[in-house]
Design a protein around this motif. Structure first.
Motif, PDB file in Angstrom:
ATOM      1  N   ARG A  85     -22.502  83.461 -43.372  1.00  0.00           N
ATOM      2  CA  ARG A  85     -23.481  84.506 -43.072  1.00  0.00           C
ATOM      3  C   ARG A  85     -24.562  83.963 -42.128  1.00  0.00           C
ATOM      4  O   ARG A  85     -25.073  82.863 -42.317  1.00  0.00           O
ATOM      5  N   LEU A  86     -24.919  84.752 -41.125  1.00  0.00           N
ATOM      6  CA  LEU A  86     -25.983  84.387 -40.183  1.00  0.00           C
ATOM      7  C   LEU A  86     -27.338  84.598 -40.863  1.00  0.00           C
ATOM      8  O   LEU A  86     -27.573  85.626 -41.498  1.00  0.00           O
ATOM      9  N   THR A  87     -28.229  83.628 -40.747  1.00  0.00           N
ATOM     10  CA  THR A  87     -29.523  83.700 -41.425  1.00  0.00           C
ATOM     11  C   THR A  87     -30.667  83.818 -40.421  1.00  0.00           C
ATOM     12  O   THR A  87     -30.504  83.533 -39.230  1.00  0.00           O
ATOM     13  N   TYR A  88     -31.820  84.206 -40.942  1.00  0.00           N
ATOM     14  CA  TYR A  88     -33.027  84.353 -40.125  1.00  0.00           C
ATOM     15  C   TYR A  88     -33.384  83.029 -39.460  1.00  0.00           C
ATOM     16  O   TYR A  88     -33.659  82.971 -38.261  1.00  0.00           O
ATOM     17  N   GLU A  89     -33.375  81.949 -40.240  1.00  0.00           N
ATOM     18  CA  GLU A  89     -33.738  80.642 -39.699  1.00  0.00           C
ATOM     19  C   GLU A  89     -32.667  80.120 -38.754  1.00  0.00           C
ATOM     20  O   GLU A  89     -32.979  79.519 -37.721  1.00  0.00           O
ATOM     21  N   GLY A  90     -31.406  80.359 -39.094  1.00  0.00           N
ATOM     22  CA  GLY A  90     -30.322  79.848 -38.268  1.00  0.00           C
ATOM     23  C   GLY A  90     -30.309  80.445 -36.876  1.00  0.00           C
ATOM     24  O   GLY A  90     -30.142  79.723 -35.878  1.00  0.00           O
ATOM     25  N   GLU A 110     -31.034  78.421 -33.210  1.00  0.00           N
ATOM     26  CA  GLU A 110     -30.117  78.481 -32.074  1.00  0.00           C
ATOM     27  C   GLU A 110     -30.805  79.070 -30.840  1.00  0.00           C
ATOM     28  O   GLU A 110     -30.563  78.634 -29.712  1.00  0.00           O
ATOM     29  N   TRP A 111     -31.687  80.033 -31.061  1.00  0.00           N
ATOM     30  CA  TRP A 111     -32.439  80.629 -29.944  1.00  0.00           C
ATOM     31  C   TRP A 111     -33.340  79.578 -29.285  1.00  0.00           C
ATOM     32  O   TRP A 111     -33.412  79.484 -28.056  1.00  0.00           O
ATOM     33  N   ALA A 112     -34.033  78.790 -30.095  1.00  0.00           N
ATOM     34  CA  ALA A 112     -34.909  77.748 -29.562  1.00  0.00           C
ATOM     35  C   ALA A 112     -34.107  76.702 -28.791  1.00  0.00           C
ATOM     36  O   ALA A 112     -34.543  76.214 -27.740  1.00  0.00           O
ATOM     37  N   ARG A 113     -32.928  76.362 -29.294  1.00  0.00           N
ATOM     38  CA  ARG A 113     -32.074  75.383 -28.611  1.00  0.00           C
ATOM     39  C   ARG A 113     -31.600  75.922 -27.266  1.00  0.00           C
ATOM     40  O   ARG A 113     -31.599  75.207 -26.251  1.00  0.00           O
ATOM     41  N   LYS A 140     -33.079  78.276 -25.386  1.00  0.00           N
ATOM     42  CA  LYS A 140     -34.223  78.341 -24.473  1.00  0.00           C
ATOM     43  C   LYS A 140     -34.485  76.980 -23.845  1.00  0.00           C
ATOM     44  O   LYS A 140     -34.784  76.878 -22.644  1.00  0.00           O
ATOM     45  N   LYS A 141     -34.394  75.938 -24.649  1.00  0.00           N
ATOM     46  CA  LYS A 141     -34.653  74.595 -24.140  1.00  0.00           C
ATOM     47  C   LYS A 141     -33.591  74.187 -23.124  1.00  0.00           C
ATOM     48  O   LYS A 141     -33.908  73.607 -22.070  1.00  0.00           O
ATOM     49  N   GLU A 142     -32.327  74.517 -23.422  1.00  0.00           N
ATOM     50  CA  GLU A 142     -31.241  74.180 -22.496  1.00  0.00           C
ATOM     51  C   GLU A 142     -31.369  74.913 -21.173  1.00  0.00           C
ATOM     52  O   GLU A 142     -31.098  74.356 -20.109  1.00  0.00           O
ATOM     53  N   GLN A 143     -31.815  76.169 -21.232  1.00  0.00           N
ATOM     54  CA  GLN A 143     -31.928  76.987 -20.020  1.00  0.00           C
ATOM     55  C   GLN A 143     -33.321  76.910 -19.395  1.00  0.00           C
ATOM     56  O   GLN A 143     -33.591  77.601 -18.416  1.00  0.00           O
ATOM     57  N   GLN A 144     -34.200  76.084 -19.982  1.00  0.00           N
ATOM     58  CA  GLN A 144     -35.554  75.881 -19.462  1.00  0.00           C
ATOM     59  C   GLN A 144     -36.328  77.196 -19.377  1.00  0.00           C
ATOM     60  O   GLN A 144     -37.001  77.491 -18.381  1.00  0.00           O
ATOM     61  N   LEU A 145     -36.232  77.985 -20.445  1.00  0.00           N
ATOM     62  CA  LEU A 145     -36.987  79.222 -20.554  1.00  0.00           C
ATOM     63  C   LEU A 145     -38.162  78.966 -21.489  1.00  0.00           C
ATOM     64  O   LEU A 145     -37.969  78.593 -22.649  1.00  0.00           O
TER      65      LEU A 145
END
Length: 423
Positions: A321-326, A330-333, A335-340
């Motif tokens: 199950r996908l969680t709020y924290e999970g 992944e979103w933060a990771r 953003k960092k990879e795409q330099q956003l």
């Protein structure tokens, strides 16, 4: 004297018809001394309660009829929370803000002494505070480039206005409605000027997300962009919230206000073919059953490890199950990879509402689709009208003007000259 189902004594007493109860750590099982200890503790707590009531009454100001006109800040805040019990979302943030306000002024500060200068002083104190660190050890993160702790950030102007200005405005307004003598506040000088936030989840961001984002997380994010629900709503989407006959999805309302004494109206989202396809992607094509029997959104485990939260192995390749924290991690990771640096997941909700507003001229539809409490919130979320929409409206007006200018206005009464041919 009573005890709860966990086997510990629970004390209970009444003062002026008001019931008070408090849990002890004294077990029910054992000698008679345990009961005597609990009774002694009950007598002690009752005496402390009576002393607190007497101290509070000494600080109260009443009119000749006994109506409270002024009281201490801590007592008024407790009364304020009691009056709104069960009516707020984000109660922890509100409690933290009022604990901070009591810390600024002191528990025995009289609410009748709160004036514009007092609130401005609290605002200035809040402006000098830093954003709360969310690291496990409570220390600033280390900058990998310099090897030194990253500088802490001051709280934003928006945070200052919410945690001090808005909290005090609603609090004082409520206490005034109960008959307290509240000083007039010049709120226009209290507010801190907020820098406009120019974040927007654009079509370019969407294309980048579709090309580079983790594929098993994409259906949930695309659902958020298509429908516009908040993260805590779409991540916890369950199969029983979907009505396939009516083609609707019903969320628990989080923000929308309800009439007094009524439950908030549920947040109902219309299901379009694209939303339906995203949901159907969470059904196993081989077994024809959902990957998770309760929750819709799932992801594929990328590694095997022991999960302390669930108390079992997390196996690579299996669905979970996908969680709020999970999804946030992944979103933060990504953003960092795409330099956003200035794009939030919540901006997809704003983008959904703005795109709907561009396609629909009815603000009521946008309001209900976004589950806003009022049109003022819709207007704030949608921002100003796009220049292109203004241009189209001006062109339509010019065409209307041109049609009207071509009409020949009669200069005489046609009934007096019936043979006249009019242009």
């Amino acid at each position: 004297m009573a005890y709860n189902n966990k086997g510990f004594y629970r004390t209970e007493w009444y003062i002026d018809g008001q019931r008070y109860t408090r849990q002890t750590e004294i077990p029910v099982t054992g000698s008679k001394k345990n009961k005597e200890k609990a009774q002694a503790l009950q007598a002690q707590w009752r005496a402390e309660t009576e002393a607190d009531i007497m101290a509070a009454e000494a600080n109260r100001v009443r009119n000749p009829k006994g109506k409270i006109l002024d009281q201490t800040l801590d007592e008024a805040v407790a009364e304020y929370f009691e009056d709104h019990e069960g009516q707020w979302s984000g109660i922890r943030d509100i409690e933290a803000d009022f604990e901070r306000i009591i810390g600024y002024l002191g528990a025995h500060f009289m609410i009748g002494d709160i004036d514009t200068e007092t609130i401005i002083e609290m605002v200035n104190k809040r402006k000098r505070e830093f954003v709360k660190l969310r690291t496990k050890d409570g220390k600033p993160k280390i900058d990998k480039a310099t090897g030194k702790p990253k500088p802490q950030k001051l709280v934003s102007a928006r945070t200052v206005n919410i945690s001090v200005g808005e909290r005090m405005k609603w609090f004082l307004s409520h206490m005034e409605s109960k008959g307290r003598q509240i000083q007039p506040i010049r709120w226009e000088v209290v507010w801190v000027k907020e820098a406009p936030r120019h974040t927007e989840f654009t079509y370019e961001h969407e294309q980048l997300m579709l090309k580079t984002y983790r594929t098993d997380h994409l259906p949930a994010l695309c659902f958020a962009l298509a429908g516009g629900p908040r993260r805590e709503q779409f991540v916890d989407l369950r199969w029983d919230q979907i009505d396939w006959r009516k083609r609707t999805i019903t969320f628990k309302s989080l923000k929308k206000k309800a009439k007094k004494g009524q439950e908030p109206k549920p947040y109902v989202l219309a299901m379009t073919p694209s939303i339906e396809n995203l949901i159907l992607s969470q059904i196993d094509p081989e077994t024809k059953r959902p990957y998770n029997p309760e929750y819709v959104w799932t992801y594929v485990g990328e590694r095997t490890f022991w999960n302390n939260k669930t108390g079992r192995d997390h196996v690579k390749g299996e669905r979970y199950r996908l969680t709020y924290e999970g999804i946030g991690t992944e979103w933060a990771r990504w953003k960092k990879e795409q330099q956003l640096t200035n794009v939030r997941m919540h901006d997809m909700r704003h983008a959904a509402g703005e795109r709907l507003a561009e396609a629909c001229a009815d603000p009521m539809i946008v309001r209900d689709s976004m589950n806003h409490g009022d049109l003022g919130m819709t207007e704030r979320y949608m921002g100003g009208v796009k220049v292109e929409r203004i241009r189209q409206a001006m062109l339509a007006r010019e065409a209307l003007d041109a049609d009207r200018m071509q009409v020949v206005v009669p200069t005489e009464n046609p009934t007096q000259n019936p043979t006249r041919v009019w242009a």
